[in-house]
Design a protein around this motif. Structure first.
Motif, PDB file in Angstrom:
ATOM      1  N   THR A 182       0.766  -1.146  -0.114  1.00 25.49           N
ATOM      2  CA  THR A 182       0.084  -0.116  -0.094  1.00 25.49           C
ATOM      3  C   THR A 182       0.794   1.100  -0.196  1.00 25.49           C
ATOM      4  O   THR A 182       1.846   1.505   0.927  1.00 25.49           O
ATOM      5  N   ARG A 183       0.764   1.984  -1.078  1.00 22.61           N
ATOM      6  CA  ARG A 183       1.364   3.309  -1.079  1.00 22.61           C
ATOM      7  C   ARG A 183       0.527   4.598  -0.925  1.00 22.61           C
ATOM      8  O   ARG A 183      -0.494   4.423  -1.864  1.00 22.61           O
ATOM      9  N   GLU A 184       1.161   5.702  -0.434  1.00 20.19           N
ATOM     10  CA  GLU A 184       0.465   6.966  -0.572  1.00 20.19           C
ATOM     11  C   GLU A 184       1.138   7.907  -1.421  1.00 20.19           C
ATOM     12  O   GLU A 184       2.339   8.096  -1.605  1.00 20.19           O
ATOM     13  N   LEU A 185       0.328   8.853  -2.091  1.00 18.83           N
ATOM     14  CA  LEU A 185       0.782   9.644  -3.182  1.00 18.83           C
ATOM     15  C   LEU A 185      -0.134  10.782  -3.060  1.00 18.83           C
ATOM     16  O   LEU A 185      -1.251  10.760  -3.983  1.00 18.83           O
ATOM     17  N   ASP A 186       0.180  12.137  -2.625  1.00 16.29           N
ATOM     18  CA  ASP A 186      -0.453  13.247  -2.722  1.00 16.29           C
ATOM     19  C   ASP A 186      -2.117  13.202  -2.622  1.00 16.29           C
ATOM     20  O   ASP A 186      -2.947  13.373  -3.225  1.00 16.29           O
ATOM     21  N   GLY A 187      -2.281  12.364  -1.621  1.00 19.17           N
ATOM     22  CA  GLY A 187      -3.745  12.272  -1.079  1.00 19.17           C
ATOM     23  C   GLY A 187      -4.295  10.922  -1.739  1.00 19.17           C
ATOM     24  O   GLY A 187      -5.754  10.613  -1.380  1.00 19.17           O
ATOM     25  N   LEU A 188      -3.727  10.226  -2.528  1.00 17.82           N
ATOM     26  CA  LEU A 188      -4.233   9.003  -3.049  1.00 17.82           C
ATOM     27  C   LEU A 188      -3.715   7.783  -2.594  1.00 17.82           C
ATOM     28  O   LEU A 188      -2.490   7.829  -2.202  1.00 17.82           O
ATOM     29  N   ILE A 219      -7.424   1.906  -5.927  1.00 18.26           N
ATOM     30  CA  ILE A 219      -6.828   1.956  -7.100  1.00 18.26           C
ATOM     31  C   ILE A 219      -5.787   0.887  -6.981  1.00 18.26           C
ATOM     32  O   ILE A 219      -4.894   0.892  -6.155  1.00 18.26           O
ATOM     33  N   VAL A 220      -5.700  -0.131  -7.829  1.00 13.60           N
ATOM     34  CA  VAL A 220      -4.977  -1.260  -7.838  1.00 13.60           C
ATOM     35  C   VAL A 220      -4.185  -1.511  -9.113  1.00 13.60           C
ATOM     36  O   VAL A 220      -4.760  -1.295 -10.251  1.00 13.60           O
ATOM     37  N   LEU A 221      -2.947  -1.769  -8.647  1.00  8.86           N
ATOM     38  CA  LEU A 221      -2.109  -1.872 -10.075  1.00  8.86           C
ATOM     39  C   LEU A 221      -1.166  -2.715  -9.781  1.00  8.86           C
ATOM     40  O   LEU A 221      -0.458  -3.165  -8.841  1.00  8.86           O
ATOM     41  N   ALA A 222      -1.192  -3.664 -11.002  1.00 12.17           N
ATOM     42  CA  ALA A 222      -0.349  -4.766 -10.978  1.00 12.17           C
ATOM     43  C   ALA A 222       0.594  -4.877 -12.227  1.00 12.17           C
ATOM     44  O   ALA A 222       0.251  -4.816 -13.395  1.00 12.17           O
ATOM     45  N   ARG A 238      10.831  -6.768 -23.375  1.00 13.93           N
ATOM     46  CA  ARG A 238      10.831  -5.448 -23.236  1.00 13.93           C
ATOM     47  C   ARG A 238       9.438  -5.016 -22.643  1.00 13.93           C
ATOM     48  O   ARG A 238       9.690  -4.037 -21.794  1.00 13.93           O
ATOM     49  N   ALA A 239       8.458  -5.415 -23.369  1.00 12.11           N
ATOM     50  CA  ALA A 239       7.155  -5.025 -22.978  1.00 12.11           C
ATOM     51  C   ALA A 239       6.540  -6.069 -21.818  1.00 12.11           C
ATOM     52  O   ALA A 239       6.712  -7.450 -22.069  1.00 12.11           O
ATOM     53  N   ILE A 240       5.909  -5.677 -20.667  1.00 18.04           N
ATOM     54  CA  ILE A 240       5.214  -6.740 -19.775  1.00 18.04           C
ATOM     55  C   ILE A 240       3.769  -6.286 -19.564  1.00 18.04           C
ATOM     56  O   ILE A 240       3.439  -5.302 -19.879  1.00 18.04           O
ATOM     57  N   PRO A 241       3.164  -7.547 -19.296  1.00 12.88           N
ATOM     58  CA  PRO A 241       1.693  -7.144 -19.065  1.00 12.88           C
ATOM     59  C   PRO A 241       1.373  -6.255 -17.785  1.00 12.88           C
ATOM     60  O   PRO A 241       2.124  -6.163 -17.052  1.00 12.88           O
ATOM     61  N   PHE A 242       0.169  -5.507 -17.924  1.00 10.57           N
ATOM     62  CA  PHE A 242       0.008  -4.954 -16.656  1.00 10.57           C
ATOM     63  C   PHE A 242      -1.661  -4.988 -16.404  1.00 10.57           C
ATOM     64  O   PHE A 242      -2.401  -5.251 -17.155  1.00 10.57           O
ATOM     65  N   MET A 243      -2.075  -4.481 -15.142  1.00 11.56           N
ATOM     66  CA  MET A 243      -3.754  -4.464 -14.951  1.00 11.56           C
ATOM     67  C   MET A 243      -3.631  -3.172 -14.036  1.00 11.56           C
ATOM     68  O   MET A 243      -2.957  -3.230 -13.024  1.00 11.56           O
ATOM     69  N   LEU A 244      -4.707  -2.387 -14.303  1.00  8.18           N
ATOM     70  CA  LEU A 244      -5.063  -1.150 -13.375  1.00  8.18           C
ATOM     71  C   LEU A 244      -6.370  -1.170 -13.247  1.00  8.18           C
ATOM     72  O   LEU A 244      -7.167  -1.021 -14.281  1.00  8.18           O
ATOM     73  N   CYS A 245      -6.835  -1.064 -11.969  1.00  8.93           N
ATOM     74  CA  CYS A 245      -8.121  -1.043 -11.661  1.00  8.93           C
ATOM     75  C   CYS A 245      -8.346   0.204 -10.932  1.00  8.93           C
ATOM     76  O   CYS A 245      -7.955   0.211  -9.575  1.00  8.93           O
ATOM     77  N   VAL A 246      -9.506   0.932 -11.354  1.00 11.88           N
ATOM     78  CA  VAL A 246      -9.611   2.068 -10.595  1.00 11.88           C
ATOM     79  C   VAL A 246     -11.158   2.332 -10.325  1.00 11.88           C
ATOM     80  O   VAL A 246     -12.259   2.069 -11.045  1.00 11.88           O
ATOM     81  N   GLY A 247     -11.434   2.538  -8.835  1.00 15.59           N
ATOM     82  CA  GLY A 247     -12.888   2.368  -8.400  1.00 15.59           C
ATOM     83  C   GLY A 247     -13.409   3.508  -8.871  1.00 15.59           C
ATOM     84  O   GLY A 247     -13.021   4.702  -9.295  1.00 15.59           O
ATOM     85  N   TRP A 257       5.033   4.828 -12.504  1.00 12.61           N
ATOM     86  CA  TRP A 257       3.720   4.549 -12.696  1.00 12.61           C
ATOM     87  C   TRP A 257       2.674   5.136 -11.928  1.00 12.61           C
ATOM     88  O   TRP A 257       1.707   5.957 -12.192  1.00 12.61           O
ATOM     89  N   LEU A 258       3.056   5.369 -10.539  1.00 14.73           N
ATOM     90  CA  LEU A 258       2.148   6.060  -9.695  1.00 14.73           C
ATOM     91  C   LEU A 258       2.277   7.710 -10.015  1.00 14.73           C
ATOM     92  O   LEU A 258       1.134   8.378  -9.875  1.00 14.73           O
ATOM     93  N   LYS A 259       3.473   8.202 -10.407  1.00  7.40           N
ATOM     94  CA  LYS A 259       3.433   9.394 -10.562  1.00  7.40           C
ATOM     95  C   LYS A 259       2.537   9.779 -11.953  1.00  7.40           C
ATOM     96  O   LYS A 259       1.556  10.795 -11.752  1.00  7.40           O
ATOM     97  N   VAL A 260       2.537   8.860 -13.092  1.00 12.09           N
ATOM     98  CA  VAL A 260       1.618   9.337 -13.976  1.00 12.09           C
ATOM     99  C   VAL A 260       0.435   9.086 -13.847  1.00 12.09           C
ATOM    100  O   VAL A 260      -0.577  10.062 -14.248  1.00 12.09           O
ATOM    101  N   CYS A 261       0.046   8.112 -13.293  1.00 12.80           N
ATOM    102  CA  CYS A 261      -1.343   7.797 -12.605  1.00 12.80           C
ATOM    103  C   CYS A 261      -1.974   9.098 -11.788  1.00 12.80           C
ATOM    104  O   CYS A 261      -3.259   9.345 -11.866  1.00 12.80           O
TER     105      CYS A 261
END
Length: 387
Positions: free
Chosen positions: A283-289, A319-322, A330-339, A378-382
């Protein structure tokens, strides 16, 4: 030949569209076939003809300037790309032959659209039954026999009423608005309304090769080419596959079926195991998120994505990111779930130069491939696109 520019339209930078006068040898797009291309030059300019098309019955050329400036009234000298024109004509005639063969083989099968290309052509059809490679191999053999028969290919321009009297003519009458209709006839074999360009004899088509098919009842797509070398290339790849599988050529299908069954069984076993597996989420906090994040290495994709969905399930404030890293690619899979409590512009994510993302999704779930392995980035861009 020379043509006069009657009107200059859609001029933007080096590209422009021009309305030209009179009849000419450039074939316009239509019937699933791209328009002719080539080059042009005049006293004022020169450049490339990108496409030829019709607009309210008049001819329009889409151009790209190489030098100079286009003006209305210019007299353009045009040269057609005859090599490309010939390839498209062979492809379109080959499509007519293959389509007629398939429709004759299976009553109820109907071709409704084509996409003629320089390397491959797609044939789109409707059929309520099943199609398989045995059917396509036989269709390919029959089509090649028609090609070898050296049948004439006739292009006729007929008044509508006369065309309607032709026995067996296949036409989309709802699309016909002119007084005349263009008909392509291969005597005793095929008769169809078509605005494309064609060869004069089936022997000019060349070796027809069915490359692939996909779909399910009733929508299907068949793709073919006219490159005679593909027989050799596909044969070589098949021999490599047979060698790696250590089997006879007629056993490849059985081995693929067995691998598919084994893969399905493994997926079921993995689904049962998932409930006993706990992944190291942070669990990470960034600027209130608050983010739940995971950077996995070497774990099965299905295991991680299932855990990601489960972690986000029922939590509108999550907000869940894997990141699913194999440690190699070079490229890897990802998944982002935003409530649902958040607004989220996925275009901002896909357009990020830092993440280099390819993918898509809906309902707050985005997945695909990324070249960025850094959770911090990722967190900065999100954070910049989630509010």
């Amino acid at each position: 030949m020379s043509v006069r520019v009657l009107r200059l339209d859609n001029e933007k930078g080096k590209k422009a569209s021009v309305l030209i006068e009179g009849d000419h040898f450039l074939h316009p797009e239509g019937g699933g076939q791209p328009g002719d291309s080539g080059v042009f030059f005049s006293d004022n300019c020169d450049g490339f003809i990108l496409n030829t098309r019709k607009d309210n019955g008049l001819c329009v050329l889409d151009l790209k300037l190489k030098s100079g400036e286009l003006k209305e009234g210019d007299l353009l000298e045009i040269e057609r790309d005859d090599v490309r024109h010939s390839v498209l004509s062979r492809m379109h005639s080959g499509e007519h032959v293959l389509s007629r063969v398939m429709e004759d083989m299976r009553p109820g099968l109907s071709v409704y659209k084509v996409a003629v290309g320089e390397e491959r052509t797609g044939v789109y059809l409707r059929y309520d039954g099943d199609l398989d490679w045995d059917f396509l191999f036989e269709a390919e053999d029959r089509a090649r026999e028609v090609v070898r028969s050296s049948l004439p290919v006739e292009t006729l321009v007929l008044p509508i009423e006369e065309a309607k009297g032709l026995d067996g003519l296949k036409a989309r009458w709802d699309r016909v608005s002119d007084e005349f209709i263009r008909v392509v006839r291969i005597p005793e074999f095929d008769l169809i309304a078509c605005s494309g360009s064609h060869v004069e004899n089936t022997s000019e088509i060349g070796t027809l090769f069915v490359e692939s098919f996909k779909g399910s009842s009733p929508e299907w797509e068949v793709v073919f080419s006219l490159d005679s070398d593909r027989d050799v290339l596909y044969s070589r790849e098949m021999r490599r596959l047979i060698s790696r599988a250590n089997c006879r050529y007629d056993e490849v299908g059985k081995i693929m079926d067995r691998l598919g069954d084994e893969n399905g069984s493994l997926r079921k076993q993995l689904a049962k195991v998932q409930q006993y597996v706990t992944l190291p989420w942070e669990t990470r906090e960034l600027d209130g998120l608050t983010f739940d994040v995971l950077h996995s290495v070497g774990l099965p994709k299905e295991l991680v994505t299932s855990s990601c969905r489960k972690r986000a399930e029922g939590r509108s404030d999550s907000i869940v990111l894997a990141l699913i890293d194999d440690g190699v690619g070079r490229a890897i899979p990802f998944m982002l779930c935003v409530g649902g409590d958040f607004t989220f512009d996925s275009k901002g994510l896909l357009g990020s130069n830092e993440l280099k993302v390819r993918g898509g999704g809906r309902g707050g779930v985005l997945s695909g491939q990324t070249e960025c392995r850094s959770l911090d980035v990722w967190l900065k861009v999100c954070r910049g696109i989630i509010s």
